[in-house]
Design a protein around this motif. Sequence first.
Motif, PDB file in Angstrom:
ATOM      1  N   ALA A 111      22.045 -27.752   7.235  1.00 41.91           N
ATOM      2  CA  ALA A 111      21.815 -29.173   7.509  1.00 41.91           C
ATOM      3  C   ALA A 111      20.452 -29.633   7.008  1.00 41.91           C
ATOM      4  O   ALA A 111      20.308 -30.778   6.560  1.00 41.91           O
ATOM      5  CB  ALA A 111      21.945 -29.445   9.004  1.00 41.91           C
ATOM      6  N   ARG A 112      19.446 -28.767   7.090  1.00 42.84           N
ATOM      7  CA  ARG A 112      18.107 -29.153   6.620  1.00 42.84           C
ATOM      8  C   ARG A 112      18.107 -29.364   5.113  1.00 42.84           C
ATOM      9  O   ARG A 112      17.567 -30.364   4.621  1.00 42.84           O
ATOM     10  CB  ARG A 112      17.072 -28.093   6.996  1.00 42.84           C
ATOM     11  N   VAL A 113      18.702 -28.436   4.377  1.00 42.68           N
ATOM     12  CA  VAL A 113      18.754 -28.575   2.916  1.00 42.68           C
ATOM     13  C   VAL A 113      19.540 -29.832   2.545  1.00 42.68           C
ATOM     14  O   VAL A 113      19.129 -30.600   1.660  1.00 42.68           O
ATOM     15  CB  VAL A 113      19.381 -27.322   2.276  1.00 42.68           C
ATOM     16  N   PHE A 114      20.672 -30.050   3.211  1.00 37.72           N
ATOM     17  CA  PHE A 114      21.470 -31.249   2.946  1.00 37.72           C
ATOM     18  C   PHE A 114      20.643 -32.509   3.183  1.00 37.72           C
ATOM     19  O   PHE A 114      20.616 -33.424   2.340  1.00 37.72           O
ATOM     20  CB  PHE A 114      22.700 -31.261   3.858  1.00 37.72           C
ATOM     21  N   THR A 115      19.953 -32.567   4.323  1.00 34.34           N
ATOM     22  CA  THR A 115      19.183 -33.759   4.674  1.00 34.34           C
ATOM     23  C   THR A 115      18.058 -33.991   3.675  1.00 34.34           C
ATOM     24  O   THR A 115      17.826 -35.127   3.233  1.00 34.34           O
ATOM     25  CB  THR A 115      18.613 -33.625   6.099  1.00 34.34           C
ATOM     26  N   SER A 116      17.354 -32.930   3.301  1.00 37.29           N
ATOM     27  CA  SER A 116      16.253 -33.053   2.343  1.00 37.29           C
ATOM     28  C   SER A 116      16.758 -33.505   0.978  1.00 37.29           C
ATOM     29  O   SER A 116      16.150 -34.369   0.327  1.00 37.29           O
ATOM     30  CB  SER A 116      15.512 -31.719   2.220  1.00 37.29           C
ATOM     31  N   GLU A 117      17.871 -32.924   0.538  1.00 38.57           N
ATOM     32  CA  GLU A 117      18.440 -33.295  -0.759  1.00 38.57           C
ATOM     33  C   GLU A 117      18.945 -34.735  -0.750  1.00 38.57           C
ATOM     34  O   GLU A 117      18.768 -35.474  -1.730  1.00 38.57           O
ATOM     35  CB  GLU A 117      19.574 -32.335  -1.135  1.00 38.57           C
TER      36      GLU A 117
ATOM     37  N   TYR B 215      36.987 -37.979  10.474  1.00 40.09           N
ATOM     38  CA  TYR B 215      36.475 -39.042   9.609  1.00 40.09           C
ATOM     39  C   TYR B 215      35.172 -38.604   8.937  1.00 40.09           C
ATOM     40  O   TYR B 215      34.960 -38.824   7.741  1.00 40.09           O
ATOM     41  CB  TYR B 215      36.256 -40.285  10.476  1.00 40.09           C
ATOM     42  N   SER B 216      34.333 -37.949   9.703  1.00 38.92           N
ATOM     43  CA  SER B 216      33.040 -37.533   9.177  1.00 38.92           C
ATOM     44  C   SER B 216      33.179 -36.422   8.148  1.00 38.92           C
ATOM     45  O   SER B 216      32.500 -36.426   7.120  1.00 38.92           O
ATOM     46  CB  SER B 216      32.138 -37.073  10.331  1.00 38.92           C
ATOM     47  N   ARG B 217      34.062 -35.474   8.423  1.00 33.80           N
ATOM     48  CA  ARG B 217      34.260 -34.376   7.466  1.00 33.80           C
ATOM     49  C   ARG B 217      34.818 -34.896   6.138  1.00 33.80           C
ATOM     50  O   ARG B 217      34.372 -34.484   5.057  1.00 33.80           O
ATOM     51  CB  ARG B 217      35.192 -33.316   8.055  1.00 33.80           C
ATOM     52  N   ASP B 218      35.769 -35.811   6.217  1.00 34.63           N
ATOM     53  CA  ASP B 218      36.304 -36.422   4.990  1.00 34.63           C
ATOM     54  C   ASP B 218      35.206 -37.166   4.235  1.00 34.63           C
ATOM     55  O   ASP B 218      35.133 -37.118   3.000  1.00 34.63           O
ATOM     56  CB  ASP B 218      37.439 -37.392   5.335  1.00 34.63           C
ATOM     57  N   THR B 219      34.336 -37.863   4.985  1.00 27.63           N
ATOM     58  CA  THR B 219      33.247 -38.630   4.362  1.00 27.63           C
ATOM     59  C   THR B 219      32.239 -37.695   3.703  1.00 27.63           C
ATOM     60  O   THR B 219      31.750 -37.971   2.596  1.00 27.63           O
ATOM     61  CB  THR B 219      32.557 -39.518   5.404  1.00 27.63           C
ATOM     62  N   LEU B 220      31.924 -36.589   4.368  1.00 26.70           N
ATOM     63  CA  LEU B 220      31.020 -35.599   3.782  1.00 26.70           C
ATOM     64  C   LEU B 220      31.600 -35.025   2.492  1.00 26.70           C
ATOM     65  O   LEU B 220      30.884 -34.894   1.482  1.00 26.70           O
ATOM     66  CB  LEU B 220      30.770 -34.469   4.783  1.00 26.70           C
ATOM     67  N   GLN B 221      32.863 -34.702   2.509  1.00 28.16           N
ATOM     68  CA  GLN B 221      33.492 -34.130   1.314  1.00 28.16           C
ATOM     69  C   GLN B 221      33.478 -35.120   0.154  1.00 28.16           C
ATOM     70  O   GLN B 221      33.244 -34.744  -1.000  1.00 28.16           O
ATOM     71  CB  GLN B 221      34.922 -33.680   1.645  1.00 28.16           C
ATOM     72  N   ALA B 222      33.704 -36.397   0.462  1.00 23.21           N
ATOM     73  CA  ALA B 222      33.654 -37.428  -0.585  1.00 23.21           C
ATOM     74  C   ALA B 222      32.239 -37.594  -1.113  1.00 23.21           C
ATOM     75  O   ALA B 222      32.029 -37.740  -2.332  1.00 23.21           O
ATOM     76  CB  ALA B 222      34.174 -38.751  -0.022  1.00 23.21           C
ATOM     77  N   LEU B 223      31.248 -37.561  -0.214  1.00 22.53           N
ATOM     78  CA  LEU B 223      29.844 -37.661  -0.647  1.00 22.53           C
ATOM     79  C   LEU B 223      29.464 -36.477  -1.529  1.00 22.53           C
ATOM     80  O   LEU B 223      28.797 -36.631  -2.557  1.00 22.53           O
ATOM     81  CB  LEU B 223      28.942 -37.724   0.589  1.00 22.53           C
ATOM     82  N   ARG B 224      29.904 -35.291  -1.139  1.00 21.72           N
ATOM     83  CA  ARG B 224      29.599 -34.084  -1.917  1.00 21.72           C
ATOM     84  C   ARG B 224      30.220 -34.169  -3.305  1.00 21.72           C
ATOM     85  O   ARG B 224      29.589 -33.809  -4.306  1.00 21.72           O
ATOM     86  CB  ARG B 224      30.123 -32.852  -1.167  1.00 21.72           C
ATOM     87  N   ALA B 225      31.440 -34.663  -3.375  1.00 21.87           N
ATOM     88  CA  ALA B 225      32.113 -34.775  -4.674  1.00 21.87           C
ATOM     89  C   ALA B 225      31.435 -35.801  -5.570  1.00 21.87           C
ATOM     90  O   ALA B 225      31.325 -35.613  -6.785  1.00 21.87           O
ATOM     91  CB  ALA B 225      33.578 -35.139  -4.463  1.00 21.87           C
ATOM     92  N   SER B 226      30.944 -36.896  -4.984  1.00 18.95           N
ATOM     93  CA  SER B 226      30.364 -37.971  -5.801  1.00 18.95           C
ATOM     94  C   SER B 226      28.927 -37.688  -6.227  1.00 18.95           C
ATOM     95  O   SER B 226      28.476 -38.184  -7.258  1.00 18.95           O
ATOM     96  CB  SER B 226      30.417 -39.304  -5.024  1.00 18.95           C
ATOM     97  N   THR B 227      28.206 -36.885  -5.423  1.00 25.40           N
ATOM     98  CA  THR B 227      26.786 -36.646  -5.730  1.00 25.40           C
ATOM     99  C   THR B 227      26.504 -35.265  -6.283  1.00 25.40           C
ATOM    100  O   THR B 227      25.453 -35.032  -6.890  1.00 25.40           O
ATOM    101  CB  THR B 227      25.924 -36.826  -4.460  1.00 25.40           C
ATOM    102  N   GLY B 228      27.422 -34.303  -6.045  1.00 23.71           N
ATOM    103  CA  GLY B 228      27.162 -32.927  -6.464  1.00 23.71           C
ATOM    104  C   GLY B 228      26.114 -32.228  -5.613  1.00 23.71           C
ATOM    105  O   GLY B 228      25.561 -31.203  -6.021  1.00 23.71           O
ATOM    106  N   ILE B 229      25.846 -32.736  -4.423  1.00 25.57           N
ATOM    107  CA  ILE B 229      24.819 -32.173  -3.560  1.00 25.57           C
ATOM    108  C   ILE B 229      25.182 -30.743  -3.140  1.00 25.57           C
ATOM    109  O   ILE B 229      26.333 -30.435  -2.874  1.00 25.57           O
ATOM    110  CB  ILE B 229      24.613 -33.087  -2.326  1.00 25.57           C
TER     111      ILE B 229
END
Length: 415
Positions: free
Chosen positions: A200-206, A114-128
């Motif tokens: 994880a640090r770069v992701f969290t900061s961004e 569930y979390s991996r799918d959610t991360l992938q959706a967040l990445r697609a929507s934000t371009g992070i």
Amino acid sequence: MKVIVLGAGVIGITSAWFLNQAGHEVTVIERAPEAARETSYANGGQISVCHAEPWANPRAPWKALQWLGEEDAPLLFRFKLDWHQWRWGLRFLQQCTKERARYNLQNLVRLGLYSRDTLQALRASTGIEYHQRTEGILHYYTELSEFEAAIPAAKLMGELGLDRHVKSVAECLLIEPALQSSMRPIVGGTYTPSDESGDARVFTSELALRCEQAGVKFRYDCEIAGFECAGDDVQAVRVQGDQGLEALTADAFVVSLGSYSTLHLRPLGIHLDIYPAKGYSATIPVRAEHCAPTVSLTDDGHKLVFSRLGDYLRVAGTVEFDGYSLDLNAVRCKAIIDRVKDIFPSGADYAAAEFWTGLRPATPGNLPYIGRTQYPSLWLNTGHGTLGWTECCGSALAIAELISGKKPDVDYCFQ
């Protein structure tokens, strides 16, 4: 609702993001000067759903006994006159049965997917961007007994719907050619192409920057001094910052304070089965591109993970139960480097390695606390152990939905 999130690590920031996206007014409280300065700062980098087995399993007690007294052991338990440590250890042993291990595994797999799918959706929507790599994770073995033990584990993961495949030596070298230079011959491996890695640090900061742009307020350099209650509920959190001692009120409070969650909650009569599991990492500049790995790896025998983060190789692992100590143990740092040199002798500039240690909030069965406490306004999203990066987005979306009065789309044992 007005929601205060306590903690600005990867769990707190993702919680703030999804709470904001759900329409809540969110404030984040953090004692450090910026996000991701503690446990989320330099972890192993793996999104490892397909290898998210709980530490507590029938083999674990014997492994721990074998490593007793070895300063560079993958698992080191420093016994203290601390009944919280002994209580945690007894609870851990209770989780080591075959039945409990399977129950915990099933919950970890559901939450991880569930979390991996959610991360992938967040990445697609934000371009992070966060040095993410999606080539999967390869577990390699240099001991035949360890490899043979991994084969039934891979079969079990397959029964749970995960793509964990047993690979021959030749197949392992095709997946990660840099392993050809290993001074310890590879005897086989297991590969999960759907898993990922990233910083994880770069992701969290961004994501914290995106939270701020979306209206989330941040209070950094702000220590938590306690809670104020009225009747049977929490009404405010007391904080000490540049404006002195304040009592901040909210409709809901989310505790995402990692290993320190239990210390802050004990005065309220909330006793969490969380104990700090001290982990180490080395961040090493890549020296020879073709001799350094690009696929994320796990060295199961030494309990180390490797992730390529841009021009650096992050190697992390080992577990040391030593209370809240953040002292770097030179013996354990050396053991990490020695093992990496054996596997990738020319891959990195080992003399320039930067070492780090952090406290991972471990529960006996590896299941995090996600849900409401006995106080209606006080919520938990903490206790993720070594899987905070793997489980952060799913846990955060789940807590946001629970606070919003919705049922999360994941079959997990919320507590």
